[in-house]
Structure formats: C-alpha cells, structure tokens
Design an enzyme around this catalytic site. Sequence first.
Site, mmCIF file in Angstrom:
data_model
loop_
_atom_site.group_PDB
_atom_site.id
_atom_site.type_symbol
_atom_site.label_atom_id
_atom_site.label_comp_id
_atom_site.label_asym_id
_atom_site.label_seq_id
_atom_site.Cartn_x
_atom_site.Cartn_y
_atom_site.Cartn_z
ATOM 1 C CB CYS A 1 -44.694 2.136 -76.860
ATOM 2 S SG CYS A 1 -43.144 1.311 -77.268
ATOM 3 C CG HIS B 1 -42.085 3.097 -71.622
ATOM 4 N ND1 HIS B 1 -43.439 3.041 -71.912
ATOM 5 C CD2 HIS B 1 -41.453 2.840 -72.787
ATOM 6 C CE1 HIS B 1 -43.595 2.744 -73.186
ATOM 7 N NE2 HIS B 1 -42.409 2.632 -73.758
ATOM 8 C CD GLU B 2 -37.979 4.531 -73.360
ATOM 9 O OE1 GLU B 2 -37.639 3.613 -74.145
ATOM 10 O OE2 GLU B 2 -39.005 5.214 -73.552
ATOM 11 C CG HIS C 1 -38.774 -0.857 -74.658
ATOM 12 N ND1 HIS C 1 -39.708 -1.616 -75.321
ATOM 13 C CD2 HIS C 1 -39.255 0.407 -74.663
ATOM 14 C CE1 HIS C 1 -40.716 -0.836 -75.709
ATOM 15 N NE2 HIS C 1 -40.474 0.405 -75.309
HETATM 16 C C1 4LI Z 1 -45.398 16.217 -79.393
HETATM 17 C C2 4LI Z 1 -44.241 16.977 -79.315
HETATM 18 C C3 4LI Z 1 -51.958 11.916 -73.678
HETATM 19 C C4 4LI Z 1 -51.992 10.623 -74.209
HETATM 20 C C5 4LI Z 1 -50.957 12.300 -72.806
HETATM 21 C C6 4LI Z 1 -45.658 15.234 -78.450
HETATM 22 C C7 4LI Z 1 -43.354 16.783 -78.277
HETATM 23 C C8 4LI Z 1 -50.975 9.701 -73.877
HETATM 24 C C9 4LI Z 1 -49.927 11.404 -72.479
HETATM 25 C C10 4LI Z 1 -44.773 14.996 -77.416
HETATM 26 C C11 4LI Z 1 -49.945 10.084 -73.006
HETATM 27 C C12 4LI Z 1 -43.616 15.783 -77.344
HETATM 28 C C13 4LI Z 1 -46.022 10.521 -74.249
HETATM 29 C C14 4LI Z 1 -45.469 8.487 -73.323
HETATM 30 C C15 4LI Z 1 -47.624 9.276 -73.159
HETATM 31 C C16 4LI Z 1 -51.030 8.336 -74.429
HETATM 32 C C17 4LI Z 1 -42.874 7.820 -74.934
HETATM 33 C C18 4LI Z 1 -46.428 13.681 -76.149
HETATM 34 C C19 4LI Z 1 -44.204 12.764 -76.594
HETATM 35 C C20 4LI Z 1 -46.561 12.820 -74.940
HETATM 36 C C21 4LI Z 1 -44.281 11.898 -75.390
HETATM 37 C C22 4LI Z 1 -42.277 6.674 -72.784
HETATM 38 C C23 4LI Z 1 -44.713 6.571 -71.989
HETATM 39 C C24 4LI Z 1 -43.104 7.750 -73.428
HETATM 40 C C25 4LI Z 1 -48.863 11.853 -71.527
HETATM 41 C C26 4LI Z 1 -52.349 6.297 -74.626
HETATM 42 C C27 4LI Z 1 -43.575 7.280 -77.176
HETATM 43 N N1 4LI Z 1 -45.095 9.588 -74.020
HETATM 44 N N2 4LI Z 1 -47.287 10.382 -73.847
HETATM 45 N N3 4LI Z 1 -46.731 8.305 -72.904
HETATM 46 N N4 4LI Z 1 -45.018 13.961 -76.445
HETATM 47 N N5 4LI Z 1 -45.669 11.675 -74.946
HETATM 48 N N6 4LI Z 1 -44.515 7.567 -73.030
HETATM 49 N N7 4LI Z 1 -48.919 9.158 -72.696
HETATM 50 N N8 4LI Z 1 -52.115 7.610 -74.126
HETATM 51 N N9 4LI Z 1 -43.749 7.230 -75.741
HETATM 52 O O1 4LI Z 1 -50.094 7.882 -75.066
HETATM 53 O O2 4LI Z 1 -41.884 8.395 -75.352
HETATM 54 S S1 4LI Z 1 -43.101 6.459 -71.218
HETATM 55 CL CL1 4LI Z 1 -42.487 15.548 -76.061
HETATM 56 NI NI NI Z 2 -41.662 2.035 -75.711
#
Ligand code: 4LI
Ligand code: NI
Length: 185
Positions: free
Chosen positions: A110, A153-154, A157
């Site tokens: 997040c 998730h959103e 919030h």
């Molecule tokens: C770079 C460029 C590994 C660890 C894999 C990164 C473009 C985790 C995942 C991204 C994990 C992009 C994401 C979310 C997770 C982890 C969110 C990378 C951005 C993966 C988004 C809302 C949960 C959403 C899949 C603790 C900021 N996003 N990874 N979770 N990506 N991203 N969430 N999990 N482990 N969070 O975080 O936007 S729902 Cl697109």
């Molecule tokens: Ni969040």
Amino acid sequence: MITMKDIVREGHPILNHSAKDVSIPPTEQDIETLKKMIQFIKNSQDEKIAEEYELRAGVGLAAPQIGLSKRMIAVHFEDFNNQLYSDGYFNPKIVSHSVEFTYLSSGEGCLSVDREVAGYVPRYARITVSAINLAGEHVKLRLRGYAAIVFQHEIDHLNGVMFYDRINKQEPFLIPEHAKACDVD
Ligand code: 4LI
Ligand code: NI
C-alpha cells in the site's frame, strides 16, 4: 501533480475513518481531483517519471490517501486477460460477492504503508461493484481475481480499513477457508 509528499501515511487518522459520499453529479473540482489521482497512478508506473519524482508504483489510490475523506478511487492496471482497468470512480459499492475467497500469494502493499507487512489478505474471489465513473456514467463492474483484489483494497480505504487489518494475527500465512490463491506475474 500528486507526488509522494501528498500521500498520507499509516498512523494518520483519516486512514481509519469512513469517507463521505460524493454528491452526484460530482463537482468540477471532484472530477479534477479524480483525474489527478489517475494520473498519479499512471505516472507511478512510468519508469522515467517515477524515477524523476521518486514515485512508488501502485495500481490503485483512494482519496483518503491524499488526505481527502471522500468516496473516490482511481485505478490503472491490466489484469491477466490483458483487460485494462483505467478509470476513476465515485461512490463505489460492492453490491454482491462470491462465497469463495482469494488472496494475493505475494501479499499486498500500500502506498500509505512504508514497510512490508507479510501475510495473506483474504478477499472475495468475485465481486460486483456499482459506481459512477469519471465520465459520469452509472457502471456495474463484474470483477474477479486480481481486479477484484485491487478494488476491494481501495474500497477498504473508503471504510477506514487497512490491508493488514485483514491478515490473521496468529498465523499471517493461514490460507483462508474456501480460498484459491491469486498469482501475479
Ligand atoms: C512497478 C511498475 C510482489 C510483492 C508481488 C511495479 C509498475 C508484493 C506483488 C508495479 C505484491 C507496476 C502491487 C499491490 C502487491 C507485495 C497497490 C508492482 C505496482 C506490484 C502494484 C493495491 C495490493 C495494490 C503482487 C508485500 C500499492 N500492488 N503488488 N500489492 N506494481 N504492485 N496492491 N503485492 N508484497 N499497492 O507488496 O497498488 S491491492 Cl504496476
Ligand atoms: Ni492502499
């Protein structure tokens, strides 16, 4: 433009409060805010822009995360079927959901949480969301898998709920009952 200095971090009470409904039709200002939120998410995924402005990548953002207690969310991502979800939503509401659960096998992150919190976050495997989109249209979205997880998730919030509130405290990696894993990448 929105940058990381606008992002409210955990510990700020706004993240633990229920946000207020947006009056419909939304004001020009609410529309502008939502457009900026979508642009922030897009920027955060653009390697060059993200590096220049030190943005952390995300796929979704909720208004309370920029200090606004209003029911607005922005998303920008592609799901497994290469379907693009890139829009802003006013007053999103989960109107129905599956009995089955899912969870991101890598856990969730997040933008408001500057630490890794390990564990599975149980989410409904399928949801139907009703909302008003940025164009002002009433929409009903049928979502599954990753898309369903991001929207939940959103929307959490907007209800003052953080992803780690849903992790089992005793056993963070306990697989929820009636759940199938959701793998990304
Ligand atoms: C770079 C460029 C590994 C660890 C894999 C990164 C473009 C985790 C995942 C991204 C994990 C992009 C994401 C979310 C997770 C982890 C969110 C990378 C951005 C993966 C988004 C809302 C949960 C959403 C899949 C603790 C900021 N996003 N990874 N979770 N990506 N991203 N969430 N999990 N482990 N969070 O975080 O936007 S729902 Cl697109
Ligand atoms: Ni969040």
